[in-house]
Design a protein around this motif. Structure first.
Motif, PDB file in Angstrom:
ATOM      1  N   PHE A 195       0.845  -1.203   0.000  1.00  0.00           N
ATOM      2  CA  PHE A 195       0.000   0.000   0.000  1.00  0.00           C
ATOM      3  C   PHE A 195       0.875   1.247   0.000  1.00  0.00           C
ATOM      4  CE2 PHE A 195      -3.049  -2.749   2.662  1.00  0.00           C
ATOM      5  CZ  PHE A 195      -3.670  -3.241   1.524  1.00  0.00           C
TER       6      PHE A 195
ATOM      7  N   PRO B 262     -15.566   1.898  10.414  1.00  0.00           N
ATOM      8  CA  PRO B 262     -16.599   1.334   9.547  1.00  0.00           C
ATOM      9  C   PRO B 262     -16.056   0.154   8.746  1.00  0.00           C
ATOM     10  CG  PRO B 262     -15.776   3.387   8.650  1.00  0.00           C
ATOM     11  CD  PRO B 262     -15.171   3.245  10.003  1.00  0.00           C
ATOM     12  N   THR B 263     -16.942  -0.714   8.330  1.00  0.00           N
ATOM     13  CA  THR B 263     -16.573  -1.811   7.441  1.00  0.00           C
ATOM     14  C   THR B 263     -15.806  -1.246   6.255  1.00  0.00           C
ATOM     15  OG1 THR B 263     -18.652  -2.769   8.018  1.00  0.00           O
ATOM     16  CG2 THR B 263     -17.529  -3.732   6.141  1.00  0.00           C
ATOM     17  N   GLY B 264     -14.747  -1.902   5.902  1.00  0.00           N
ATOM     18  CA  GLY B 264     -13.973  -1.433   4.760  1.00  0.00           C
ATOM     19  C   GLY B 264     -12.948  -0.383   5.148  1.00  0.00           C
ATOM     20  N   GLY B 265     -12.933  -0.004   6.410  1.00  0.00           N
ATOM     21  CA  GLY B 265     -11.999   1.031   6.856  1.00  0.00           C
ATOM     22  C   GLY B 265     -10.568   0.515   6.917  1.00  0.00           C
ATOM     23  N   GLY B 266     -10.420  -0.803   6.927  1.00  0.00           N
ATOM     24  CA  GLY B 266      -9.076  -1.365   6.959  1.00  0.00           C
ATOM     25  C   GLY B 266      -8.647  -1.758   8.363  1.00  0.00           C
ATOM     26  N   LYS B 267      -9.519  -2.453   9.063  1.00  0.00           N
ATOM     27  CA  LYS B 267      -9.211  -2.853  10.439  1.00  0.00           C
ATOM     28  C   LYS B 267      -8.097  -3.886  10.486  1.00  0.00           C
ATOM     29  CE  LYS B 267     -13.628  -3.664  11.323  1.00  0.00           C
ATOM     30  NZ  LYS B 267     -14.335  -2.728  10.460  1.00  0.00           N
ATOM     31  N   SER B 268      -8.143  -4.847   9.558  1.00  0.00           N
ATOM     32  CA  SER B 268      -7.190  -5.966   9.656  1.00  0.00           C
ATOM     33  C   SER B 268      -5.755  -5.474   9.730  1.00  0.00           C
ATOM     34  CB  SER B 268      -7.321  -6.904   8.462  1.00  0.00           C
ATOM     35  OG  SER B 268      -8.642  -6.964   8.028  1.00  0.00           O
TER      36      SER B 268
ATOM     37  N   ARG C 260     -15.469  -2.304  -0.259  1.00  0.00           N
ATOM     38  CA  ARG C 260     -14.558  -2.296   0.886  1.00  0.00           C
ATOM     39  C   ARG C 260     -13.126  -2.039   0.475  1.00  0.00           C
ATOM     40  NH1 ARG C 260     -15.924  -7.066   4.925  1.00  0.00           N
ATOM     41  NH2 ARG C 260     -13.989  -6.245   5.723  1.00  0.00           N
ATOM     42  N   ASP C 261     -12.807  -2.265  -0.789  1.00  0.00           N
ATOM     43  CA  ASP C 261     -11.439  -2.013  -1.246  1.00  0.00           C
ATOM     44  C   ASP C 261     -11.180  -0.527  -1.478  1.00  0.00           C
ATOM     45  OD1 ASP C 261     -13.016  -1.621  -3.438  1.00  0.00           O
ATOM     46  OD2 ASP C 261     -12.118  -3.200  -4.671  1.00  0.00           O
TER      47      ASP C 261
ATOM     48  N   GLY D  49      -0.012   4.220   1.283  1.00  0.00           N
ATOM     49  CA  GLY D  49      -0.135   5.014   2.508  1.00  0.00           C
ATOM     50  C   GLY D  49      -1.188   4.397   3.386  1.00  0.00           C
ATOM     51  N   PHE D  50      -1.332   4.980   4.585  1.00  0.00           N
ATOM     52  CA  PHE D  50      -2.361   4.490   5.486  1.00  0.00           C
ATOM     53  C   PHE D  50      -3.714   5.047   5.078  1.00  0.00           C
ATOM     54  CE2 PHE D  50       1.336   3.992   8.330  1.00  0.00           C
ATOM     55  CZ  PHE D  50       1.103   2.700   8.761  1.00  0.00           C
ATOM     56  N   ARG D  51      -4.736   4.320   5.366  1.00  0.00           N
ATOM     57  CA  ARG D  51      -6.082   4.877   5.264  1.00  0.00           C
ATOM     58  C   ARG D  51      -6.285   5.766   6.492  1.00  0.00           C
ATOM     59  NH1 ARG D  51      -9.716   0.592   3.080  1.00  0.00           N
ATOM     60  NH2 ARG D  51      -9.179   0.441   0.890  1.00  0.00           N
TER      61      ARG D  51
ATOM     62  N   PRO E 109     -13.944  -7.885  -0.779  1.00  0.00           N
ATOM     63  CA  PRO E 109     -13.667  -6.449  -0.813  1.00  0.00           C
ATOM     64  C   PRO E 109     -14.088  -5.769  -2.108  1.00  0.00           C
ATOM     65  CG  PRO E 109     -11.647  -7.721  -1.081  1.00  0.00           C
ATOM     66  CD  PRO E 109     -12.730  -8.697  -0.827  1.00  0.00           C
TER      67      PRO E 109
ATOM     68  N   GLN F 137      -5.680   4.702  10.373  1.00  0.00           N
ATOM     69  CA  GLN F 137      -4.907   3.466  10.579  1.00  0.00           C
ATOM     70  C   GLN F 137      -3.599   3.700  11.334  1.00  0.00           C
ATOM     71  OE1 GLN F 137      -4.571   1.948   6.557  1.00  0.00           O
ATOM     72  NE2 GLN F 137      -5.966   0.257   7.009  1.00  0.00           N
TER      73      GLN F 137
HETATM   74  P1  ADP Z   1     -12.516  -4.026   7.516  1.00  0.00           P
HETATM   75  O1  ADP Z   1     -12.123  -5.262   8.252  1.00  0.00           O
HETATM   76  O2  ADP Z   1     -12.290  -2.766   8.267  1.00  0.00           O
HETATM   77  O3  ADP Z   1     -13.871  -4.077   6.916  1.00  0.00           O
HETATM   78  P2  ADP Z   1     -10.363  -4.791   5.800  1.00  0.00           P
HETATM   79  O4  ADP Z   1      -9.296  -4.842   6.797  1.00  0.00           O
HETATM   80  O5  ADP Z   1     -10.902  -6.069   5.277  1.00  0.00           O
HETATM   81  O6  ADP Z   1     -11.554  -3.880   6.296  1.00  0.00           O
HETATM   82  O7  ADP Z   1      -9.861  -3.886   4.601  1.00  0.00           O
HETATM   83  C1  ADP Z   1     -10.702  -3.592   3.505  1.00  0.00           C
HETATM   84  C2  ADP Z   1      -9.894  -3.480   2.237  1.00  0.00           C
HETATM   85  O8  ADP Z   1      -9.061  -2.352   2.271  1.00  0.00           O
HETATM   86  C3  ADP Z   1      -8.996  -4.673   1.988  1.00  0.00           C
HETATM   87  O9  ADP Z   1      -9.136  -5.051   0.637  1.00  0.00           O
HETATM   88  C4  ADP Z   1      -7.603  -4.138   2.271  1.00  0.00           C
HETATM   89  O10 ADP Z   1      -6.640  -4.781   1.482  1.00  0.00           O
HETATM   90  C5  ADP Z   1      -7.729  -2.673   1.893  1.00  0.00           C
HETATM   91  N1  ADP Z   1      -6.824  -1.793   2.639  1.00  0.00           N
HETATM   92  C6  ADP Z   1      -6.608  -1.771   3.961  1.00  0.00           C
HETATM   93  N2  ADP Z   1      -5.714  -0.816   4.284  1.00  0.00           N
HETATM   94  C7  ADP Z   1      -5.337  -0.221   3.140  1.00  0.00           C
HETATM   95  C8  ADP Z   1      -4.416   0.848   2.805  1.00  0.00           C
HETATM   96  N3  ADP Z   1      -3.725   1.487   3.731  1.00  0.00           N
HETATM   97  N4  ADP Z   1      -4.304   1.180   1.515  1.00  0.00           N
HETATM   98  C9  ADP Z   1      -5.004   0.541   0.566  1.00  0.00           C
HETATM   99  N5  ADP Z   1      -5.870  -0.466   0.805  1.00  0.00           N
HETATM  100  C10 ADP Z   1      -6.045  -0.842   2.069  1.00  0.00           C
END
Ligand code: ADP
Length: 681
Positions: A14, A39-45, A320-321, A16-18, A294, A21
């Motif tokens: 990636f 929120p969902t899609g925010g990039g929690k993982s 979510r992507d 940068g950070f969302r 996603p 993050q």
């Molecule tokens: P959540 O669990 O919050 O719903 P995910 O962790 O599954 O979200 O992340 C959602 C999508 O965003 C995934 O496809 C992930 O690869 C992408 N993503 C996460 N962080 C970033 C980032 N910093 N830049 C680009 N894409 C990101």
């Protein structure tokens, strides 16, 4: 944190950070107890995966769904990260590999289902392998009052105490009660550092439309998004089957899904949706939990959801992507009636029912909104500073009129008939339609009889629908759905308040012209994007993983647009980390380079020569004239070899061309071709 920046780039790929993050990653890495609401899609993982790599030892990740865990583990392995899962779905080999990784110290993330914590030996085992942090995904599952409650989540507190390591909890559920419960159950009430990220999902386009011919509206919406993954939510099981078939008849790949299906069939549908590209699932709300794809590009509601929270959650499955995604929610008077009666006839206690009506009202307010949907939606979640530009009302402002008089006339017709009738009969009264029912009841003598002829039936229907949407009137189940006035209507009736209504929502819905298929990239890049997707599909099928695990849509789009010509350039594409570059870089590079060289063999023979350029010009001119100068004639074209001959003609003139092309073609293309040849000199 430079280590984090490098990891982000090299491992996760990636740029940068969302938003949000980085702070979370820093706090978790520093070993603080954290509660993050995103929120969902925010990039929690990423917020626990990255700290897991930055910290010593193993991070245990507790997550509620086996399928999702397996996908995350696979995605991490694709990135070259040591990750494994201990679940009941493991093969013995998989479990052995996890143990080996733990013994060898190569495993950084260990995913576990909460049920595992019930086994007495687990805590001892986790102590032994050097667990240094616990991450809890979907932390709201600890809440006994929520619908996702998982009793085994209550064991996590005990695990934290036994291991005495920091814990980071993540959820997308915002409400305050759930937060309090999470803090109590997971952190023993000792406040963790909390991060609350906004609920805006700026990449999701919001749109509502009044139902007109609902099936056609959905088919149109899907037609404009052919080949993109989408979900259509329906109110009934039967409808999911009918609509899925209608979509298949139009050439889409579509499946139905509802709670009445065999568990095995449901699993197959979920699996296919997760793995395949461009599949549509037509489903009831039973389809959702367990969907972690996603790259869902659109979500449509064929029927109104039950509340604003349900709406937010359902549309939130799209995009979510972070790439653009679109939504469309249909609604009509029947939906409002149905949702009201479901609440009234439910078994919930009265205060709960009042709250449910309120949550439905919030959604109806959104459906009938007069300005920006996003502001209205997020306003409900107490967010104010919103900039939008991605909703139907920002695209085309609502056409608003002062509806006070119309509403008062309608209320008057209702009250003078003692609130015993539905909108159909009331509209007949307003329009002065002398139906049998009107005559039988003597309604021709009402003062409101025939006072509404300034509008037609359709327009009155829109007025009544909006009155229901603003909760001025409600259908009464005990009176067979007759409309009754609510207290909210009193100020309007008394002339103390005014109301604005939308004029155009019906007309806009009626405009059912087929939209052009929306492209994810420019026309020029579209063929390359298809080729890249085909390559991805092939690789995903071979590896038996969902397509996005290879690369997500956004990465392929960037490849199609930037067309990297070397592995170095490829490494600069977002989403291409070191491991993926190594595994797939070459294969995709070949597609890109192949695409730029992809030309007709006849044309290729002219490559690098003047005649090659002439050939290309001839091809353009021919395309313009394919149906004659006026664009109305029969299509006509020349073969590649014929064009090559023309391109190489020396001293061309009319006769030479006619000899080569024949009468018909010479007539259509002769003069234009000659111009091209003369220009080229
Ligand atoms: P959540 O669990 O919050 O719903 P995910 O962790 O599954 O979200 O992340 C959602 C999508 O965003 C995934 O496809 C992930 O690869 C992408 N993503 C996460 N962080 C970033 C980032 N910093 N830049 C680009 N894409 C990101």
């Amino acid at each position: 944190m430079s280590g984090a920046a490098t990891l982000l780039r090299d491992v996760f790929g990636f740029d940068g950070f969302r938003p949000g993050q980085q702070e979370i990653v820093e706090a978790v890495t520093a070993g603080e107890n954290v509660l993050a609401i995103m929120p969902t899609g925010g990039g929690k993982s990423l917020c626990f995966q990255m700290p897991a790599l930055l910290r010593e030892g193993v991070t245990v990740v507790i997550s509620p769904l086996i399928a999702l865990m397996r996908d995350q583990v696979r995605a991490l392995q694709e990135l070259g990260v040591g990750a494994g899962a201990l679940t009941s779905g493991n093969t013995p080999e998989e479990t052995d590999a996890v143990w080996e990784g733990l013994e060898a110290g190569t495993l950084k993330l260990l995913y576990m289902a909460p049920e595992r914590l019930a086994a007495g030996s687990v805590i001892g085992m986790l102590k032994r392998v050097g667990v240094s942090m616990i991450a809890v995904d979907e932390a709201h599952c600890v809440s006994q009052w929520g619908h996702d409650f998982r009793p085994d989540y209550l064991r996590i507190g005990e695990l934290r105490r036994a291991l005495n390591v920091p814990l980071a909890a993540f959820t997308a559920t915002a409400d305050a009660e759930t937060q309090v419960e999470i803090v109590q159950k997971l952190f023993d009430g000792a406040g963790p550092r909390a991060f609350l990220r906004g609920f805006d999902r700026p990449n999701i386009h919001l749109a509502f439309a009044a139902k007109n011919s609902p099936r056609a509206q959905i088919l149109n919406f899907a037609a404009g998004r052919k080949g993109q993954s989408g979900i259509v939510y329906c109110g009934t099981r039967a409808k999911t089957e009918g609509l899925a078939k209608a979509l298949r008849d139009e050439g889409h790949v579509a499946l139905h899904y509802h709670g009445g299906m065999e568990a095995e069939d449901r699993r197959i549908a979920e699996r296919r949706f997760q793995q395949e590209d461009g599949l549509i699932v037509v489903a009831t709300v039973a389809f959702g939990m367990g969907i972690d794809k996603p790259d869902i590009r659109w979500v449509a509601h064929a029927d109104l959801p039950k509340s604003i929270e349900a709406y937010y959650q359902e549309i939130g499955r799209a995009g979510r992507d972070g790439s653009p995604a679109e939504t469309l929610t249909l609604f009509g008077s029947d939906d409002i009636r149905l949702r009201r009666s479901q609440i009234d006839e439910g078994i919930a206690p009265p205060e709960r029912r009042t709250a449910d009506h309120g949550r439905l009202n919030a959604l109806l307010g959104l459906a009938e909104a007069l300005e920006c949907r996003r502001k209205t939606l997020l306003g409900y979640f107490d967010e104010t500073e919103i900039s939008c530009g991605r909703c139907d009302l920002c695209d085309t402002p609502a056409d608003v009129f002062d509806g006070t008089t119309a509403v008062r006339k309608a209320l008057s017709a209702m009250l003078r008939t003692d609130e015993w009738f539905g909108s159909g009969h009331l509209i007949d009264i307003l329009l002065g339609n002398e139906t049998d029912k009107i005559r039988e009841r003597g309604h021709t003598s009402l003062p409101t009889y025939g006072v509404g002829t300034e509008y037609d039936k359709r327009q009155w229907q829109a007025v009544f629908r909006q009155m229901m949407g603003h909760d001025l009137v409600r259908p009464d189940a005990e009176r067979h759905g007759a409309l009754r006035m609510t207290d909210a209507a009193l100020p309007i009736l008394r002339g103390e308040a005014q109301i604005s209504l939308r004029r155009d929502s019906i007309r806009a819905a009626g405009a059912t012209r087929r939209p052009a298929v929306k492209m994810l990239v420019s026309e020029e890049d579209a063929p390359l994007l298809s080729a890249l997707k085909a390559k991805r599909r092939g690789l995903a099928e071979a590896a038996k993983v969902p397509a996005y695990i290879i690369f997500n849509d956004r990465t392929l789009i960037e490849m199609a647009e930037k067309r990297p010509d070397s592995l170095d350039a490829m490494a600069r594409v977002g989403g291409v980390g070191a491991k993926k570059l190594e595994s797939y870089g070459r294969a995709f590079l070949d597609v890109i380079n192949g695409a730029s060289q992809e030309m007709h063999p006849t044309r290729r023979k002219l490559a690098g020569r003047e005649a090659g350029t002439v050939y290309d010009r001839l091809l353009e001119v021919q395309a313009e004239l394919a149906r004659g100068a006026a664009g109305t004639d029969k299509p006509l074209s020349c073969s590649a070899s014929l064009l090559a001959k023309v391109a190489q003609l020396r001293n061309a003139d009319d006769t030479a061309l006619e000899r080569l092309l024949g009468d018909k073609r010479a007539e259509r293309f002769g003069p234009a071709f000659l111009d091209v040849l003369r220009e080229a000199g």
